[in-house]
Design a protein around this motif. Structure first.
Motif, PDB file in Angstrom:
ATOM      1  N   THR A 237      57.722 -20.619  58.732  1.00  0.00           N
ATOM      2  CA  THR A 237      57.344 -22.070  57.957  1.00  0.00           C
ATOM      3  C   THR A 237      56.681 -23.073  58.030  1.00  0.00           C
ATOM      4  O   THR A 237      56.682 -23.157  58.183  1.00  0.00           O
ATOM      5  CB  THR A 237      59.058 -22.276  56.843  1.00  0.00           C
ATOM      6  OG1 THR A 237      59.674 -22.255  57.526  1.00  0.00           O
ATOM      7  CG2 THR A 237      59.154 -20.160  56.079  1.00  0.00           C
ATOM      8  N   LEU A 238      57.742 -23.412  59.791  1.00  0.00           N
ATOM      9  CA  LEU A 238      56.937 -24.028  60.670  1.00  0.00           C
ATOM     10  C   LEU A 238      56.087 -24.113  61.712  1.00  0.00           C
ATOM     11  O   LEU A 238      55.469 -23.435  62.488  1.00  0.00           O
ATOM     12  CB  LEU A 238      58.066 -24.780  61.508  1.00  0.00           C
ATOM     13  CG  LEU A 238      58.510 -25.582  62.380  1.00  0.00           C
ATOM     14  CD1 LEU A 238      57.806 -27.125  61.576  1.00  0.00           C
ATOM     15  CD2 LEU A 238      59.308 -25.860  63.142  1.00  0.00           C
ATOM     16  N   LYS A 239      54.807 -24.691  61.393  1.00  0.00           N
ATOM     17  CA  LYS A 239      53.086 -24.464  62.046  1.00  0.00           C
ATOM     18  C   LYS A 239      53.014 -26.370  62.834  1.00  0.00           C
ATOM     19  O   LYS A 239      53.589 -27.210  61.746  1.00  0.00           O
ATOM     20  CB  LYS A 239      52.387 -24.489  61.445  1.00  0.00           C
ATOM     21  CG  LYS A 239      51.047 -24.222  62.071  1.00  0.00           C
ATOM     22  CD  LYS A 239      50.202 -23.330  60.923  1.00  0.00           C
ATOM     23  CE  LYS A 239      49.636 -24.052  60.152  1.00  0.00           C
ATOM     24  NZ  LYS A 239      48.422 -23.687  58.804  1.00  0.00           N
ATOM     25  N   ILE A 240      53.063 -26.609  64.056  1.00  0.00           N
ATOM     26  CA  ILE A 240      52.823 -28.136  64.194  1.00  0.00           C
ATOM     27  C   ILE A 240      51.427 -28.332  64.926  1.00  0.00           C
ATOM     28  O   ILE A 240      50.770 -26.977  65.663  1.00  0.00           O
ATOM     29  CB  ILE A 240      53.751 -28.422  65.899  1.00  0.00           C
ATOM     30  CG1 ILE A 240      55.266 -27.844  64.858  1.00  0.00           C
ATOM     31  CG2 ILE A 240      54.100 -29.676  65.860  1.00  0.00           C
ATOM     32  CD1 ILE A 240      56.325 -27.895  65.964  1.00  0.00           C
ATOM     33  N   ASP A 241      50.897 -29.421  64.729  1.00  0.00           N
ATOM     34  CA  ASP A 241      49.604 -29.121  66.007  1.00  0.00           C
ATOM     35  C   ASP A 241      49.596 -29.257  66.934  1.00  0.00           C
ATOM     36  O   ASP A 241      50.514 -29.849  67.626  1.00  0.00           O
ATOM     37  CB  ASP A 241      49.090 -30.208  64.892  1.00  0.00           C
ATOM     38  CG  ASP A 241      48.588 -31.330  63.051  1.00  0.00           C
ATOM     39  OD1 ASP A 241      47.998 -29.853  63.240  1.00  0.00           O
ATOM     40  OD2 ASP A 241      48.788 -31.970  62.639  1.00  0.00           O
ATOM     41  N   SER A 242      48.834 -28.792  67.799  1.00  0.00           N
ATOM     42  CA  SER A 242      48.270 -29.335  69.120  1.00  0.00           C
ATOM     43  C   SER A 242      47.761 -30.704  69.316  1.00  0.00           C
ATOM     44  O   SER A 242      47.100 -30.992  68.444  1.00  0.00           O
ATOM     45  CB  SER A 242      47.383 -28.613  69.742  1.00  0.00           C
ATOM     46  OG  SER A 242      46.566 -28.297  70.490  1.00  0.00           O
ATOM     47  N   ILE A 243      48.179 -31.049  70.030  1.00  0.00           N
ATOM     48  CA  ILE A 243      47.769 -32.550  71.026  1.00  0.00           C
ATOM     49  C   ILE A 243      46.385 -32.349  71.071  1.00  0.00           C
ATOM     50  O   ILE A 243      45.590 -33.478  70.304  1.00  0.00           O
ATOM     51  CB  ILE A 243      48.529 -32.699  71.981  1.00  0.00           C
ATOM     52  CG1 ILE A 243      47.708 -34.509  72.792  1.00  0.00           C
ATOM     53  CG2 ILE A 243      48.168 -32.463  73.711  1.00  0.00           C
ATOM     54  CD1 ILE A 243      48.637 -35.772  71.556  1.00  0.00           C
ATOM     55  N   THR A 244      45.493 -31.561  71.137  1.00  0.00           N
ATOM     56  CA  THR A 244      43.802 -31.574  71.746  1.00  0.00           C
ATOM     57  C   THR A 244      43.108 -31.399  69.997  1.00  0.00           C
ATOM     58  O   THR A 244      42.436 -31.633  70.479  1.00  0.00           O
ATOM     59  CB  THR A 244      43.530 -29.892  71.736  1.00  0.00           C
ATOM     60  OG1 THR A 244      43.869 -28.944  71.439  1.00  0.00           O
ATOM     61  CG2 THR A 244      44.531 -29.797  73.619  1.00  0.00           C
ATOM     62  N   ALA A 245      44.240 -31.073  69.421  1.00  0.00           N
ATOM     63  CA  ALA A 245      43.684 -31.172  67.812  1.00  0.00           C
ATOM     64  C   ALA A 245      43.470 -32.545  67.054  1.00  0.00           C
ATOM     65  O   ALA A 245      42.725 -32.965  66.147  1.00  0.00           O
ATOM     66  CB  ALA A 245      44.533 -30.046  66.607  1.00  0.00           C
ATOM     67  N   VAL A 246      44.564 -32.928  67.372  1.00  0.00           N
ATOM     68  CA  VAL A 246      44.791 -35.154  66.943  1.00  0.00           C
ATOM     69  C   VAL A 246      44.615 -35.328  67.406  1.00  0.00           C
ATOM     70  O   VAL A 246      44.212 -36.812  67.262  1.00  0.00           O
ATOM     71  CB  VAL A 246      46.609 -34.705  66.872  1.00  0.00           C
ATOM     72  CG1 VAL A 246      46.247 -33.633  65.664  1.00  0.00           C
ATOM     73  CG2 VAL A 246      46.900 -34.443  67.495  1.00  0.00           C
ATOM     74  N   LEU A 247      44.211 -35.940  68.984  1.00  0.00           N
ATOM     75  CA  LEU A 247      43.430 -36.431  69.978  1.00  0.00           C
ATOM     76  C   LEU A 247      42.149 -36.026  70.981  1.00  0.00           C
ATOM     77  O   LEU A 247      42.532 -35.121  71.727  1.00  0.00           O
ATOM     78  CB  LEU A 247      44.433 -36.583  70.822  1.00  0.00           C
ATOM     79  CG  LEU A 247      44.613 -38.062  72.253  1.00  0.00           C
ATOM     80  CD1 LEU A 247      43.804 -39.098  71.655  1.00  0.00           C
ATOM     81  CD2 LEU A 247      45.573 -38.075  72.716  1.00  0.00           C
ATOM     82  N   PRO A 248      41.385 -36.399  70.325  1.00  0.00           N
ATOM     83  CA  PRO A 248      40.020 -35.887  71.203  1.00  0.00           C
ATOM     84  C   PRO A 248      40.362 -36.437  72.551  1.00  0.00           C
ATOM     85  O   PRO A 248      40.802 -37.879  73.210  1.00  0.00           O
ATOM     86  CB  PRO A 248      38.785 -36.794  70.865  1.00  0.00           C
ATOM     87  CG  PRO A 248      39.559 -37.469  68.670  1.00  0.00           C
ATOM     88  CD  PRO A 248      41.135 -37.497  69.290  1.00  0.00           C
ATOM     89  N   GLY A 249      39.325 -35.989  73.879  1.00  0.00           N
ATOM     90  CA  GLY A 249      39.996 -35.984  74.839  1.00  0.00           C
ATOM     91  C   GLY A 249      41.306 -35.541  75.264  1.00  0.00           C
ATOM     92  O   GLY A 249      41.193 -35.749  77.350  1.00  0.00           O
ATOM     93  N   SER A 250      41.878 -35.134  75.242  1.00  0.00           N
ATOM     94  CA  SER A 250      42.989 -33.960  75.970  1.00  0.00           C
ATOM     95  C   SER A 250      43.679 -32.677  76.083  1.00  0.00           C
ATOM     96  O   SER A 250      44.585 -31.855  76.155  1.00  0.00           O
ATOM     97  CB  SER A 250      44.624 -33.747  74.617  1.00  0.00           C
ATOM     98  OG  SER A 250      44.297 -33.934  73.194  1.00  0.00           O
ATOM     99  N   GLU A 251      41.580 -32.239  75.971  1.00  0.00           N
ATOM    100  CA  GLU A 251      42.134 -30.701  76.281  1.00  0.00           C
ATOM    101  C   GLU A 251      42.613 -30.257  77.293  1.00  0.00           C
ATOM    102  O   GLU A 251      43.129 -28.951  78.253  1.00  0.00           O
ATOM    103  CB  GLU A 251      40.109 -30.410  76.197  1.00  0.00           C
ATOM    104  CG  GLU A 251      40.165 -30.592  75.234  1.00  0.00           C
ATOM    105  CD  GLU A 251      39.569 -32.258  75.017  1.00  0.00           C
ATOM    106  OE1 GLU A 251      39.193 -32.568  76.148  1.00  0.00           O
ATOM    107  OE2 GLU A 251      39.132 -32.194  73.696  1.00  0.00           O
ATOM    108  N   ASN A 252      43.286 -30.781  78.477  1.00  0.00           N
ATOM    109  CA  ASN A 252      43.481 -30.681  79.792  1.00  0.00           C
ATOM    110  C   ASN A 252      45.211 -30.390  79.574  1.00  0.00           C
ATOM    111  O   ASN A 252      45.758 -30.499  81.254  1.00  0.00           O
ATOM    112  CB  ASN A 252      42.804 -31.510  80.521  1.00  0.00           C
ATOM    113  CG  ASN A 252      41.728 -30.626  81.360  1.00  0.00           C
ATOM    114  OD1 ASN A 252      41.098 -29.478  80.523  1.00  0.00           O
ATOM    115  ND2 ASN A 252      41.343 -31.250  81.840  1.00  0.00           N
ATOM    116  N   ILE A 253      45.602 -31.935  78.544  1.00  0.00           N
ATOM    117  CA  ILE A 253      47.480 -31.775  78.594  1.00  0.00           C
ATOM    118  C   ILE A 253      47.851 -30.264  78.792  1.00  0.00           C
ATOM    119  O   ILE A 253      49.032 -30.347  79.322  1.00  0.00           O
ATOM    120  CB  ILE A 253      47.148 -32.509  77.335  1.00  0.00           C
ATOM    121  CG1 ILE A 253      46.716 -34.215  77.613  1.00  0.00           C
ATOM    122  CG2 ILE A 253      48.466 -32.594  77.275  1.00  0.00           C
ATOM    123  CD1 ILE A 253      47.135 -35.023  78.428  1.00  0.00           C
TER     124      ILE A 253
END
Length: 355
Positions: A237-253
């Motif tokens: 039931t619990l799904k959380i957004d990846s930082i890469t999906a909500v912040l462009p340029g964060s692919e290396n985080i």
């Protein structure tokens, strides 16, 4: 006849005592720590992300070795106090240290300890993301909401300590988002940072997800985003957004997601390293540890030996320069010949190991 019987009994008693003593001596000689019980000094408070990550694994290692390993907590300077304490102890295999991969990556540039991954061998049971969290009743429901709120005023922002994984990750994230540093409130552990958030002492927090997953599941906190490369499915039931999906340029985080290693000085006798590696590899395969990782939203890392050294070297390059670029480090990574991630090369870095 009576005298002969007494002599025979005395011979049997003495022989039994001799065999018992010999057995005791042989038992002691097979122990890894025959002198006293070893100690793992955890650099953060009880109940925090590091503490809760290493204790279950140490318990299984005890089971494999048939010996007791004491675990104590020693907070201070994002675990640098604990690291220095262990470095000041004899290199006899009786003293170990536990922290996150992030804090040890920042020791030198933060000026908290003159120590790096090259001083230690390490065993990494788990790797896990950090989560940007707010209270469940917060009007902030998306990452953009959080960014707008942080831009609107100086916000009280909860972290476990300066230079630790969640702190460095949020600095990297805010840098990409164009947000200046908030007013950080340190709690001593990720768990405490979350408790401060629930209590209303801070408005937003960044914590290792494993230390707050129960609060999120219980509906007390909302996870806005996690530092994973893709959407994080906690359960059905619990799904959380990846930082890469909500912040462009964060692919290396996500590459800077943290581990929580157990460390031992690199200059200890090799038999301690070999036996602990054996116990560690057995421990992380046990159902209790596999189930614990799943329950705590962690992945089994299983790094040891060269794979552990390689990971920590890469982590130091990422964290040290992130701290410095954010204006949080007291010394430049260049002073310690720490490369930027774009220049990182394992063949060059492993030559820094003295043993």
């Amino acid at each position: 006849m009576k005298r002969t019987l007494i002599v025979a009994l005395l011979v049997l008693v003495c022989g039994g005592a001799l065999l018992f003593a010999q057995g005791q001596a042989e038992g002691a000689s097979t122990k890894l720590w025959p002198r006293t019980q070893p100690v793992v000094t955890v650099g953060f408070g009880a109940g925090g992300g590091t503490d809760t990550a290493v204790r279950p694994v140490i318990a299984k290692m005890e089971e494999y070795l048939g010996e007791t390993i004491n675990v104590v907590n020693m907070e201070g300077a994002s675990s640098a106090v604990a690291a220095q304490h262990v470095l000041n102890r004899p290199a006899d295999g009786y003293s170990m240290f536990a922290t996150g991969s992030a804090p040890i990556s920042g020791f030198r540039v933060m000026g908290t300890a003159n120590s790096s991954w090259t001083d230690w061998v390490s065993w990494h049971p788990f790797v896990g993301p950090a989560a940007l969290i707010v209270r469940a009743d917060s009007p902030m429901k998306t990452f953009d909401d959080v960014v707008a709120y942080l831009k609107s005023k100086k916000v009280n922002f909860g972290i476990s300590g300066f230079g630790v994984g969640p702190h460095v990750l949020v600095e990297a994230i805010l840098g990409i988002a164009g947000v200046s540093s908030p007013n950080y409130v340190t709690g001593g552990s990720c768990r405490n940072a979350a408790v401060a958030l629930i209590a209303g002492d801070v408005d937003v927090a960044m914590s290792t997800f494993s230390s707050v997953v129960d609060f999120v599941k219980a509906g007390q906190l909302r996870a806005i985003a996690v530092t994973t490369p893709s959407t994080y499915q906690v359960d059905e039931t619990l799904k959380i957004d990846s930082i890469t999906a909500v912040l462009p340029g964060s692919e290396n985080i996500p590459q800077l997601s943290e581990t929580w290693p157990i460390f031992m000085r690199r200059d200890v006798p090799q038999n301690y390293i070999d036996k602990l590696t054996e116990a560690f590899l057995w421990a992380i395969e046990q159902p209790e540890i596999v189930n614990y990782a799943k329950k705590q939203a962690l992945d089994i890392a299983g790094y040891y030996g060269e794979s552990a050294d390689r990971f920590l070297s890469f982590s130091e390059a990422g964290y040290a320069w992130t701290l410095y670029d954010a204006g949080l480090a007291s010394k430049s990574p260049a002073e310690f010949n720490i490369p930027k991630l774009s220049n990182w090369n394992w063949d060059v870095e492993k030559a820094k190991i003295s043993k």
